[in-house]
Design a protein around this motif. Structure first.
Motif, short mmCIF file in Angstrom:
data_model
loop_
_atom_site.label_atom_id
_atom_site.label_comp_id
_atom_site.label_asym_id
_atom_site.label_seq_id
_atom_site.Cartn_x
_atom_site.Cartn_y
_atom_site.Cartn_z
N GLN A 147 0.82 -1.21 0.00
CA GLN A 147 0.00 0.00 0.00
C GLN A 147 0.86 1.27 0.00
OE1 GLN A 147 -3.35 -0.11 -0.56
NE2 GLN A 147 -2.75 -2.24 -0.89
N ARG A 148 2.02 1.20 0.62
CA ARG A 148 2.99 2.32 0.56
C ARG A 148 3.39 2.57 -0.90
NH1 ARG A 148 6.39 6.54 0.79
NH2 ARG A 148 8.59 6.08 1.09
N LEU A 149 3.67 1.48 -1.61
CA LEU A 149 4.05 1.59 -3.01
C LEU A 149 2.90 2.09 -3.86
CD1 LEU A 149 6.17 1.02 -5.22
CD2 LEU A 149 5.33 -1.33 -5.30
N LYS A 150 1.71 1.58 -3.58
CA LYS A 150 0.52 1.97 -4.35
C LYS A 150 0.30 3.47 -4.32
CE LYS A 150 -4.46 1.07 -4.70
NZ LYS A 150 -5.56 0.21 -4.22
N LYS A 151 0.46 4.06 -3.17
CA LYS A 151 0.25 5.51 -3.03
C LYS A 151 1.17 6.29 -3.96
CE LYS A 151 0.48 9.27 0.36
NZ LYS A 151 0.78 9.64 1.77
N THR A 152 2.45 5.92 -4.00
CA THR A 152 3.41 6.67 -4.83
C THR A 152 3.23 6.38 -6.32
OG1 THR A 152 5.10 4.93 -4.58
CG2 THR A 152 5.10 6.70 -2.96
N LEU A 153 2.72 5.22 -6.66
CA LEU A 153 2.51 4.88 -8.07
C LEU A 153 1.38 5.69 -8.71
CD1 LEU A 153 2.94 1.00 -7.99
CD2 LEU A 153 4.45 2.64 -9.10
N ASN A 154 0.62 6.40 -7.90
CA ASN A 154 -0.47 7.21 -8.44
C ASN A 154 -0.17 8.70 -8.41
OD1 ASN A 154 -3.03 5.39 -9.03
ND2 ASN A 154 -1.99 4.52 -7.24
N PHE A 155 1.10 9.04 -8.18
CA PHE A 155 1.52 10.45 -8.23
C PHE A 155 1.27 11.03 -9.63
CE2 PHE A 155 4.98 10.11 -4.69
CZ PHE A 155 3.99 10.26 -3.72
N ASP A 156 1.13 12.33 -9.70
CA ASP A 156 0.91 13.01 -10.99
C ASP A 156 2.11 12.91 -11.92
OD1 ASP A 156 -1.66 13.75 -10.35
OD2 ASP A 156 -1.08 15.69 -9.51
N CYS A 157 3.30 12.67 -11.37
CA CYS A 157 4.49 12.58 -12.22
C CYS A 157 4.51 11.31 -13.06
CB CYS A 157 5.77 12.66 -11.37
SG CYS A 157 6.01 11.28 -10.23
N ILE A 158 3.71 10.31 -12.69
CA ILE A 158 3.69 9.04 -13.43
C ILE A 158 2.89 9.22 -14.72
CG2 ILE A 158 3.27 6.57 -13.32
CD1 ILE A 158 5.09 7.56 -11.08
N ARG A 159 3.51 8.92 -15.85
CA ARG A 159 2.83 9.07 -17.14
C ARG A 159 2.32 7.74 -17.68
NH1 ARG A 159 4.09 13.97 -19.56
NH2 ARG A 159 4.45 15.50 -17.89
N GLN A 160 3.10 6.70 -17.49
CA GLN A 160 2.73 5.42 -18.09
C GLN A 160 3.36 4.29 -17.30
OE1 GLN A 160 4.71 3.51 -21.69
NE2 GLN A 160 2.94 4.44 -22.69
N ILE A 161 2.65 3.17 -17.16
CA ILE A 161 3.20 1.95 -16.55
C ILE A 161 2.82 0.78 -17.44
CG2 ILE A 161 3.36 0.46 -14.53
CD1 ILE A 161 2.35 2.75 -12.82
N THR A 162 3.80 0.11 -17.99
CA THR A 162 3.54 -1.11 -18.75
C THR A 162 4.23 -2.27 -18.06
OG1 THR A 162 5.46 -0.84 -20.24
CG2 THR A 162 3.36 0.12 -20.94
N THR A 163 3.64 -3.44 -18.19
CA THR A 163 4.17 -4.63 -17.54
C THR A 163 4.29 -5.77 -18.53
OG1 THR A 163 3.78 -6.27 -15.79
CG2 THR A 163 1.84 -5.29 -16.79
#
Length: 458
Positions: A154-170
């Motif tokens: 959940q700590r990670l989840k919070k930061t992964l939704n910051f406005d600086c994130i443009r794209q995440i592919t897996t």
């Protein structure tokens, strides 16, 4: 009417001028991968990521002197900082992010929170990127799990939704990724691994097979407790029985073979254990796998491979070498399903050497087929994300290269320098020394406990 036309032309002129100025700018791209790992598969990822990023910039008509790729370890947030939280320990990381025009996480399993501290390093990195308003791209990341109840997740989840994130592919785990992301502005997708381009990026290092050679199989071994550590009930003893049985089965069917690893020192230690205690021939084993070009050269020399580690399977796929993947981690299953070869997966339940060789012979007879749409997915998504940062998503009609154009323009790997080889060995030995020292500490602790028990009994 004339005024409207003039305003339209003025707008187009300003737009074109702004784009030309953007092209003259020197971009700093901070690339974060597992480059410092002694698992050479991670070094292959770094080389392929650099190749893909360079091709994206060329595709966007940005010359080589107008960008630089600052390639660093995804673990650049130091372990010392995680322990002390001393701001001085974060200076180098802070400076690198502050001077970057974009941050690209490439291929590393930076979401791993189960038994590694990558999650916290990733979270701190993203906090800095958010602070300095530096856009972030995650390209072909391994996503190995999600938990609503796990505080680390959940700590990670919070930061992964910051406005600086443009794209995440897996490359795997799209279902898990969907649970992480609630920011609707962040684009997510499932894509191929960058190592699917190993055949082109490492083309100078491939070894040609001679038609008259006896067929040769590469057997990629994982550490003694690799399965158990990942909650799979396949013990060290079961592993020994399988690997030794596999060797006997290949010999009985007239195959040549090699036992090797993708470089991790604990995997190599297990190969050595098999030699010393279970009759595996030393001359049939490969040690000191320390450079990506050597890993590619070895795999290209085989007619088929059986592997636990993921990237030997991905590289063999790129090189048209049929492979079987033994599931010790969900990412192995995810890859084989992505390429349409679910039947080339081996599960530990009921695993035996005869079954494995039967399946490998079938795979070698069928060969390897590829989908260009799957292969280019990692490039196309990376292209769109970088383009959206360099320009804006609707300001330039440039399209991503086709598969043929991509292969034509992607640069080949220049090779590992002697200095780099020395650094890789130094890191590998220090990890081995650390494990040895920890074992010594445990032994000392046990000795003291035994002495205390003896005194108590007397």
């Amino acid at each position: 009417m004339i005024g409207a036309v003039l305003r339209r032309f003025k707008h187009i002129f300003k737009k074109k001028k702004a784009m030309e100025e953007e092209k003259k700018k020197v971009y700093t791209i901070l690339l974060l991968t597992n480059r410092d790992s002694d698992n050479v598969g991670d070094q292959v990822i770094e080389a392929c990521d650099i190749g893909l990023i360079s091709t994206v910039m060329k595709n966007l008509d940005i010359s080589e002197d107008c960008y630089k790729i600052d390639s660093r370890a995804a673990s650049m947030v130091s372990a010392k900082y995680l322990t002390t939280r001393n701001p001085d320990e974060l200076k180098s990381c802070r400076k690198a992010i502050a001077h970057a025009d974009m941050v690209i996480f490439g291929g590393a399993p930076v979401f791993n929170f189960l038994y590694q501290n990558f999650y916290e390093r990733t979270a701190v990195t993203l906090e800095l990127a958010e602070e300095y308003h530096v856009p972030v791209i995650f390209s072909a990341i391994g996503v190995e799990g999600y938990s609503e109840k796990n505080a680390k997740c959940q700590r990670l989840k919070k930061t992964l939704n910051f406005d600086c994130i443009r794209q995440i592919t897996t490359r795997d785990g799209i279902g898990h990724l969907e649970k992480y992301i609630y920011n609707e502005k962040i684009k997510i997708a499932k894509v191929s691994d960058p190592a699917v381009f190993s055949h082109r990026i490492f083309e100078p290092y491939k070894k040609a097979r001679k038609s008259e050679d006896k067929k040769k199989i590469g057997i990629f071994v994982i550490r003694a407790n690799g399965f158990v550590d990942n909650k799979i009930d396949f013990t060290k003893e079961a592993s020994i029985q399988f690997w030794t049985g596999l060797v006997r089965e290949l010999e009985s069917r007239g195959y040549d073979y090699e036992l090797l690893t993708s470089g991790h020192f604990s995997d190599e230690a297990f190969v050595d254990y098999l030699i010393r205690h279970h009759g595996i021939k030393a001359k049939k084993c490969v040690f000191n796998m320390n450079t990506p070009e050597e890993l590619v050269r070895r795999i290209s020399s085989y007619d088929g491979i059986i592997s636990c580690r993921l990237h030997p399977s991905i590289i063999s796929f790129a090189l048209d070498v049929p492979s079987l993947g033994i599931i010790w981690n969900t990412k192995v299953k995810g890859f084989y399903e992505s390429i349409g070869y679910e039947d080339r997966i081996l599960v530990t339940d009921g695993l035996n050497s005869q079954l494995a060789v039967d399946k490998l012979e079938q795979a070698m007879e069928q060969g390897v087929e590829k989908s260009e749409n799957y292969l280019t997915s990692v490039y196309e998504t990376l292209f769109e994300a970088v383009k959206g940062i360099v320009y804006s998503e609707d300001s330039d009609g440039t399209m991503p290269y086709s598969y043929a154009e991509l292969l034509e323009n992607i640069p080949v790997y220049a090779g590992t320098t002697e200095k780099e080889k020395e650094e890789k060995l130094k890191r590998k030995f220090r990890r081995a020394y650390n494990v040895y020292n920890n074992c010594c500490k445990k032994n000392e602790k046990y000795k003291k406990e035994i002495e205390q028990w003896k005194k108590a009994d007397s």
